[in-house]
Design a protein around this motif. Structure first.
Motif, PDB file in Angstrom:
ATOM      1  N   ASP A   1     -10.784  13.939 -10.371  1.00 28.86           N
ATOM      2  CA  ASP A   1     -11.153  13.539  -9.004  1.00 28.86           C
ATOM      3  C   ASP A   1     -11.633  12.095  -8.936  1.00 28.86           C
ATOM      4  O   ASP A   1     -11.267  11.347  -8.030  1.00 28.86           O
ATOM      5  CB  ASP A   1     -12.259  14.460  -8.464  1.00 28.86           C
ATOM      6  N   GLU A   2     -12.433  11.727  -9.927  1.00 31.55           N
ATOM      7  CA  GLU A   2     -13.007  10.385  -9.893  1.00 31.55           C
ATOM      8  C   GLU A   2     -11.916   9.308 -10.018  1.00 31.55           C
ATOM      9  O   GLU A   2     -11.888   8.344  -9.268  1.00 31.55           O
ATOM     10  CB  GLU A   2     -14.009  10.234 -11.041  1.00 31.55           C
ATOM     11  N   SER A   3     -10.986   9.501 -10.952  1.00 31.93           N
ATOM     12  CA  SER A   3      -9.904   8.524 -11.142  1.00 31.93           C
ATOM     13  C   SER A   3      -9.011   8.466  -9.910  1.00 31.93           C
ATOM     14  O   SER A   3      -8.532   7.405  -9.518  1.00 31.93           O
ATOM     15  CB  SER A   3      -9.046   8.911 -12.353  1.00 31.93           C
ATOM     16  N   ARG A   4      -8.750   9.634  -9.316  1.00 32.45           N
ATOM     17  CA  ARG A   4      -7.899   9.693  -8.120  1.00 32.45           C
ATOM     18  C   ARG A   4      -8.532   8.916  -6.968  1.00 32.45           C
ATOM     19  O   ARG A   4      -7.884   8.131  -6.289  1.00 32.45           O
ATOM     20  CB  ARG A   4      -7.690  11.156  -7.726  1.00 32.45           C
ATOM     21  N   ARG A   5      -9.848   9.141  -6.801  1.00 30.32           N
ATOM     22  CA  ARG A   5     -10.583   8.431  -5.721  1.00 30.32           C
ATOM     23  C   ARG A   5     -10.619   6.932  -5.982  1.00 30.32           C
ATOM     24  O   ARG A   5     -10.431   6.116  -5.091  1.00 30.32           O
ATOM     25  CB  ARG A   5     -12.019   8.973  -5.626  1.00 30.32           C
ATOM     26  N   GLU A   6     -10.853   6.580  -7.243  1.00 28.82           N
ATOM     27  CA  GLU A   6     -10.918   5.153  -7.600  1.00 28.82           C
ATOM     28  C   GLU A   6      -9.595   4.458  -7.266  1.00 28.82           C
ATOM     29  O   GLU A   6      -9.572   3.370  -6.683  1.00 28.82           O
ATOM     30  CB  GLU A   6     -11.222   5.015  -9.099  1.00 28.82           C
ATOM     31  N   LEU A   7      -8.482   5.127  -7.605  1.00 26.11           N
ATOM     32  CA  LEU A   7      -7.167   4.534  -7.336  1.00 26.11           C
ATOM     33  C   LEU A   7      -6.923   4.410  -5.833  1.00 26.11           C
ATOM     34  O   LEU A   7      -6.501   3.359  -5.338  1.00 26.11           O
ATOM     35  CB  LEU A   7      -6.076   5.383  -8.009  1.00 26.11           C
ATOM     36  N   ALA A   8      -7.241   5.497  -5.095  1.00 24.16           N
ATOM     37  CA  ALA A   8      -7.035   5.472  -3.631  1.00 24.16           C
ATOM     38  C   ALA A   8      -7.882   4.371  -2.993  1.00 24.16           C
ATOM     39  O   ALA A   8      -7.402   3.628  -2.117  1.00 24.16           O
ATOM     40  CB  ALA A   8      -7.386   6.832  -3.038  1.00 24.16           C
ATOM     41  N   ASP A   9      -9.137   4.232  -3.438  1.00 21.13           N
ATOM     42  CA  ASP A   9     -10.020   3.202  -2.864  1.00 21.13           C
ATOM     43  C   ASP A   9      -9.481   1.800  -3.158  1.00 21.13           C
ATOM     44  O   ASP A   9      -9.531   0.907  -2.313  1.00 21.13           O
ATOM     45  CB  ASP A   9     -11.443   3.313  -3.454  1.00 21.13           C
ATOM     46  N   THR A  10      -8.969   1.611  -4.370  1.00 22.32           N
ATOM     47  CA  THR A  10      -8.465   0.280  -4.751  1.00 22.32           C
ATOM     48  C   THR A  10      -7.246  -0.088  -3.910  1.00 22.32           C
ATOM     49  O   THR A  10      -7.094  -1.238  -3.494  1.00 22.32           O
ATOM     50  CB  THR A  10      -8.087   0.288  -6.253  1.00 22.32           C
ATOM     51  N   ILE A  11      -6.384   0.910  -3.658  1.00 22.43           N
ATOM     52  CA  ILE A  11      -5.197   0.652  -2.815  1.00 22.43           C
ATOM     53  C   ILE A  11      -5.650   0.291  -1.393  1.00 22.43           C
ATOM     54  O   ILE A  11      -5.158  -0.668  -0.793  1.00 22.43           O
ATOM     55  CB  ILE A  11      -4.244   1.877  -2.815  1.00 22.43           C
ATOM     56  N   ASP A  12      -6.617   1.049  -0.869  1.00 20.27           N
ATOM     57  CA  ASP A  12      -7.147   0.754   0.483  1.00 20.27           C
ATOM     58  C   ASP A  12      -7.779  -0.634   0.514  1.00 20.27           C
ATOM     59  O   ASP A  12      -7.614  -1.378   1.484  1.00 20.27           O
ATOM     60  CB  ASP A  12      -8.205   1.798   0.895  1.00 20.27           C
ATOM     61  N   ASP A  13      -8.506  -0.984  -0.537  1.00 18.77           N
ATOM     62  CA  ASP A  13      -9.171  -2.297  -0.577  1.00 18.77           C
ATOM     63  C   ASP A  13      -8.140  -3.422  -0.549  1.00 18.77           C
ATOM     64  O   ASP A  13      -8.343  -4.451   0.081  1.00 18.77           O
ATOM     65  CB  ASP A  13     -10.034  -2.434  -1.855  1.00 18.77           C
TER      66      ASP A  13
ATOM     67  N   ALA B   1       0.841  -1.205   0.000  1.00 21.02           N
ATOM     68  CA  ALA B   1       0.000   0.000   0.000  1.00 21.02           C
ATOM     69  C   ALA B   1       0.876   1.255   0.000  1.00 21.02           C
ATOM     70  O   ALA B   1       0.610   2.219  -0.739  1.00 21.02           O
ATOM     71  CB  ALA B   1      -0.936  -0.012   1.201  1.00 21.02           C
ATOM     72  N   ASN B   2       1.941   1.244   0.808  1.00 22.67           N
ATOM     73  CA  ASN B   2       2.836   2.415   0.852  1.00 22.67           C
ATOM     74  C   ASN B   2       3.462   2.674  -0.512  1.00 22.67           C
ATOM     75  O   ASN B   2       3.545   3.816  -0.968  1.00 22.67           O
ATOM     76  CB  ASN B   2       3.958   2.204   1.874  1.00 22.67           C
ATOM     77  N   VAL B   3       3.904   1.590  -1.169  1.00 21.55           N
ATOM     78  CA  VAL B   3       4.545   1.735  -2.481  1.00 21.55           C
ATOM     79  C   VAL B   3       3.535   2.234  -3.511  1.00 21.55           C
ATOM     80  O   VAL B   3       3.821   3.132  -4.310  1.00 21.55           O
ATOM     81  CB  VAL B   3       5.155   0.380  -2.927  1.00 21.55           C
ATOM     82  N   LEU B   4       2.334   1.667  -3.462  1.00 21.70           N
ATOM     83  CA  LEU B   4       1.309   2.064  -4.444  1.00 21.70           C
ATOM     84  C   LEU B   4       0.919   3.531  -4.257  1.00 21.70           C
ATOM     85  O   LEU B   4       0.734   4.271  -5.235  1.00 21.70           O
ATOM     86  CB  LEU B   4       0.075   1.150  -4.295  1.00 21.70           C
TER      87      LEU B   4
ATOM     88  N   ALA C   1      -5.098  -3.200   0.836  1.00 21.18           N
ATOM     89  CA  ALA C   1      -4.521  -3.226   2.187  1.00 21.18           C
ATOM     90  C   ALA C   1      -5.477  -3.908   3.173  1.00 21.18           C
ATOM     91  O   ALA C   1      -5.040  -4.560   4.120  1.00 21.18           O
ATOM     92  CB  ALA C   1      -4.202  -1.804   2.640  1.00 21.18           C
ATOM     93  N   ALA C   2      -6.798  -3.781   2.907  1.00 21.46           N
ATOM     94  CA  ALA C   2      -7.792  -4.385   3.804  1.00 21.46           C
ATOM     95  C   ALA C   2      -8.080  -5.843   3.441  1.00 21.46           C
ATOM     96  O   ALA C   2      -8.931  -6.484   4.052  1.00 21.46           O
ATOM     97  CB  ALA C   2      -9.086  -3.562   3.750  1.00 21.46           C
ATOM     98  N   GLY C   3      -7.408  -6.357   2.425  1.00 17.98           N
ATOM     99  CA  GLY C   3      -7.587  -7.765   2.042  1.00 17.98           C
ATOM    100  C   GLY C   3      -8.833  -8.021   1.216  1.00 17.98           C
ATOM    101  O   GLY C   3      -9.275  -9.161   1.080  1.00 17.98           O
ATOM    102  N   LEU C   4      -9.409  -6.947   0.628  1.00 17.55           N
ATOM    103  CA  LEU C   4     -10.658  -7.119  -0.125  1.00 17.55           C
ATOM    104  C   LEU C   4     -10.428  -7.449  -1.600  1.00 17.55           C
ATOM    105  O   LEU C   4     -11.284  -8.063  -2.243  1.00 17.55           O
ATOM    106  CB  LEU C   4     -11.521  -5.840  -0.025  1.00 17.55           C
ATOM    107  N   VAL C   5      -9.297  -6.988  -2.144  1.00 17.83           N
ATOM    108  CA  VAL C   5      -8.989  -7.303  -3.554  1.00 17.83           C
ATOM    109  C   VAL C   5      -7.513  -7.715  -3.650  1.00 17.83           C
ATOM    110  O   VAL C   5      -6.686  -7.270  -2.861  1.00 17.83           O
ATOM    111  CB  VAL C   5      -9.251  -6.093  -4.508  1.00 17.83           C
ATOM    112  N   PRO C   6      -7.184  -8.588  -4.613  1.00 16.42           N
ATOM    113  CA  PRO C   6      -5.779  -8.989  -4.746  1.00 16.42           C
ATOM    114  C   PRO C   6      -4.910  -7.872  -5.304  1.00 16.42           C
ATOM    115  O   PRO C   6      -5.411  -6.910  -5.907  1.00 16.42           O
ATOM    116  CB  PRO C   6      -5.841 -10.170  -5.709  1.00 16.42           C
ATOM    117  N   LEU C   7      -3.602  -8.032  -5.136  1.00 19.49           N
ATOM    118  CA  LEU C   7      -2.635  -6.999  -5.533  1.00 19.49           C
ATOM    119  C   LEU C   7      -2.737  -6.637  -7.015  1.00 19.49           C
ATOM    120  O   LEU C   7      -2.479  -5.497  -7.402  1.00 19.49           O
ATOM    121  CB  LEU C   7      -1.222  -7.501  -5.206  1.00 19.49           C
ATOM    122  N   ILE C   8      -3.123  -7.596  -7.831  1.00 19.76           N
ATOM    123  CA  ILE C   8      -3.173  -7.343  -9.272  1.00 19.76           C
ATOM    124  C   ILE C   8      -4.150  -6.207  -9.604  1.00 19.76           C
ATOM    125  O   ILE C   8      -3.975  -5.518 -10.616  1.00 19.76           O
ATOM    126  CB  ILE C   8      -3.547  -8.640 -10.045  1.00 19.76           C
TER     127      ILE C   8
END
Ligand code: SF4
Length: 338
Positions: free
Chosen positions: A280-292, A264-267, A294-301
């Motif tokens: 704004d939308e793309s920025r939020r989407e990227l931030a949410d995906t990184i958080d997801d 997550a730190n690297v991403l 880190a929370a174990g909700l989606v794989p690193l890919i």
């Protein structure tokens, strides 16, 4: 600038080459060869079917190569009474007590010596074996009880003689995190060897180090900084010393497990390179995906694919060169499972 660019292209052609076979040692029974004491094998699907197409195997069966037959009596490691040192252990037949210690020690030293010239980038060992097991192998006392804290006779010589070589057991490779780390290390070791085995300049070392920045940070920020100091001081030290200390620290860094939080730190660090260029939308989407992730909700890919998309779309050359975006063949799908 043009010179630096040409330098970069030349280097990339050399250590990013994918046409050089990646040679991996392997306990032969894992490939499906019937060489075990009971005349059977222990074929590993991951080893044979998944990793197999990307590597060139160097099969080794220490027991058969040391002169034992197929089938043969089962053997085990015994710690003689009054000793607690690994060097005092014996390799003996369970039923007869016949010792194979000297033969196996002699064979292992000679075979590992020969393997040192085989340009190996890794080794996959069979777990639990008194010859091949790398960790938690049963060590029996003469009274009959056992502890699970030994190393196989061949494995210990291999580890001690080649401390930088990525080595794993097939059992541990069932864990997606350990599997991804092992494959990352074998491909990194090949790049390191391709780099240092040819003529190299300090400028090229800076490029090599820079292109591994995100990958190294995902494993160990401390080691990444250590490597930075080695590169910065390189002019003042003999080249062989620079090569040795860079190689050792580089491989030690990658041996540290990358965690979801470090990813997550690297991403987030990479996302910082898009500042002011994403809506704004793309920025939020990227931030949410990184958080997801880190929370174990989606794989690193998932976040990696999104970052790659923005890197390509926005033409962020510095990030496009980062090994972290594809440290091993995508067909292995290792980042779909972590
Ligand atoms: Fe041979 Fe090692 Fe497999 Fe035993 S574990 S059969 S020694 S390759």
């Amino acid at each position: 600038m043009d010179e630096a660019r040409n330098d970069s292209e030349t280097t990339r052609r050399r250590w990013r080459r994918t046409d050089v076979p990646i040679r991996i040692g392997v306990s032969r029974c894992l490939l499906g060869d019937a060489v075990r004491f009971d005349g059977g094998h222990k074929r590993s699907r991951f080893v044979s079917d998944e990793l197999g197409p990307f590597v060139e195997w160097v099969p080794v069966c220490p027991e058969v190569e040391a002169g034992m037959e197929i089938p043969r009596p089962a053997i085990r490691i015994v710690q003689p009474a009054g000793t607690d040192d690994e060097a005092d252990q014996r390799l003996v037949e369970v039923k007869s007590g016949r010792s194979h210690t000297s033969a196996m020690v002699r064979y292992s030293k000679s075979r590992v010596g020969a393997l040192a010239d085989e340009d190996l980038c890794g080794f996959v060992l069979k777990k639990d074996s008194p010859s091949c097991g790398m960790t938690r192998v049963r060590v029996w006392s003469e009274q009959g009880g056992a502890t699970r804290d030994g190393r196989g006779f061949f494995a210990r010589v291999l580890e001690d003689r080649m401390p930088l070589l990525p080595i794993e057991e097939e059992g541990r490779l069932e864990d997606p995190q350990l599997r991804e780390r092992f494959v990352t290390r074998i491909f990194a070791y090949r790049r390191l060897k391709l780099f240092f085995d040819a003529r190299w300049t300090l400028g090229e070392l800076v490029i090599f180090h820079t292109e591994h920045k995100m990958q190294l940070l995902a494993h160990s920020e401390r080691r990444y900084r250590e490597l930075g100091r080695i590169v910065a001081d390189a002019k003042q030290r003999p080249r062989s010393e620079v090569r040795d200390s860079y190689s050792e620290t580089f491989m030690r860094a990658l041996a540290t497990q990358a965690t979801p939080q470090r990813h997550a730190n690297v991403l987030q660090h990479m996302a910082g390179h898009f500042r002011g260029r994403l809506d704004d939308e793309s920025r939020r989407e990227l931030a949410d995906t990184i958080d997801d992730h880190a929370a174990g909700l989606v794989p690193l890919i998932v976040p990696i694919t999104l970052i790659r998309h923005h890197v390509r779309r926005l033409g962020v050359e510095y990030l496009a060169d980062q090994i972290y975006l594809e440290p091993h063949p995508k067909e292995l799908m290792l980042r779909n499972r972590i």
